[in-house]
Design an enzyme around this catalytic site. Structure first.
Site, mmCIF file in Angstrom:
data_model
loop_
_atom_site.group_PDB
_atom_site.id
_atom_site.type_symbol
_atom_site.label_atom_id
_atom_site.label_comp_id
_atom_site.label_asym_id
_atom_site.label_seq_id
_atom_site.Cartn_x
_atom_site.Cartn_y
_atom_site.Cartn_z
ATOM 1 N N ASP A 1 0.852 -1.188 0.000
ATOM 2 C CA ASP A 1 0.000 0.000 0.000
ATOM 3 C C ASP A 1 0.888 1.237 0.000
ATOM 4 O O ASP A 1 1.772 1.375 0.854
ATOM 5 C CB ASP A 1 -0.884 0.035 1.254
ATOM 6 C CG ASP A 1 -1.996 -1.002 1.199
ATOM 7 O OD1 ASP A 1 -2.192 -1.588 0.125
ATOM 8 O OD2 ASP A 1 -2.660 -1.215 2.227
ATOM 9 N N ASP B 1 -14.382 -6.190 -4.350
ATOM 10 C CA ASP B 1 -14.492 -6.345 -2.897
ATOM 11 C C ASP B 1 -15.908 -6.811 -2.587
ATOM 12 O O ASP B 1 -16.877 -6.242 -3.106
ATOM 13 C CB ASP B 1 -14.228 -5.013 -2.184
ATOM 14 C CG ASP B 1 -12.803 -4.514 -2.394
ATOM 15 O OD1 ASP B 1 -11.931 -5.328 -2.738
ATOM 16 O OD2 ASP B 1 -12.569 -3.301 -2.223
#
Length: 268
Positions: free
Chosen positions: A12, A131
């Site tokens: 990330d 997701d």
């Protein structure tokens, strides 16, 4: 030809820096994504994902410079996701040196981004990240998934980092994405993400069965056995993980050695 199962570390990034901690003690700069990616490369990673969580569009320059450095220094495929909203965004990232882009919320908001991107840059460049969250709300059109505890549910696509439900059935959406030209599905279950209890195998297997393109399982790895379950019971083509690699619980090499010892084809 037997296709090898891929192991993919995810980093990330915010403003071009790695935001999750890492255990590597001898790094010159623990926040440098290129140095970390190089470490994973040395461990035998099959590719690396950079997820840009920089909020604003103005700071996109940081990720572009990271990608061009990574492309110069690394010899493994690089996928970049986060904040991609337009064909121009995709083009900038690919031009900087990314091999693939991952689109998530924007693909739901504007599905033509999948088809236009696939036509312009090739299906292999377009990863659709999905997701999902379990739902028991009434939805007669949804795909019924049988859970290990004997109950049933369906899986709803959620967007904006998992915060916003869409009412869209996950299995139908991945089929739609494939038809539109997606080259791969990156599936994260919010039920297991961050739990270290293993992948959500019920939806991973259902999605893998529903499409013919590769499926990357994400969300929930805590043990070496979880990777094995992901590619066997979950039927995934690849497994993505972040914290277990960053914090040194095991290396990419450990995972591949474990899988190979259990008869799973991997590139060692």
């Amino acid at each position: 030809m037997v296709l090898t199962k891929r192991i993919i570390p995810c980093l990330d990034l915010k403003d071009g820096r790695v935001v999750k901690g890492t255990h590597f003690v001898d790094l010159r700069d623990a926040g440098d994504p290129v140095e970390l990616a190089e470490r994973y490369n040395e461990q035998g990673a099959d590719e690396v994902v950079f997820l840009d969580i920089t909020a604003s569009k103005e700071q996109r320059g940081a990720i572009l410079s990271v990608i061009s450095r990574a492309a110069d220094q690394l010899f493994l495929p690089l996928t970049v996701g986060g904040g991609i909203r337009t064909i121009d965004d995709i083009q900038q990232l690919l031009r900087a040196g990314a091999d693939k882009v991952s689109i998530n919320t924007s693909a739901i908001k504007d599905p033509s981004l999948i088809s236009d991107g696939a036509v312009r840059f090739g299906n292999q460049c377009i990863v659709v990240a999905v997701d999902v969250r379990r739902s028991t709300a009434a939805n007669p059109d949804a795909t019924v998934i049988h859970l290990p505890d004997g109950t049933t549910c369906w899986y709803e696509v959620v967007i904006y980092g998992g915060s916003t439900p869409t009412g869209i059935d996950a299995v139908r959406w991945v089929q739609d994405a494939e038809e539109r030209g997606a080259g791969e599905i990156l599936l994260t279950s919010m039920e297991t993400d961050g739990t270290k209890n293993g992948f959500d195998l019920a939806i991973t297997a259902a999605v893998s069965d529903a499409v013919s393109i590769p499926v990357i399982a994400s969300g929930g790895v805590g043990t070496l056995a979880d990777f094995y379950d992901g590619v066997t019971a979950g039927k995934a083509d690849a497994c993505l993980a972040a914290s277990v690699f960053h914090y040194g619980e095991f290396t990419v090499r450990d995972v591949k050695t474990y899988l190979a010892g259990r008869g799973v084809p991997v590139r060692l």
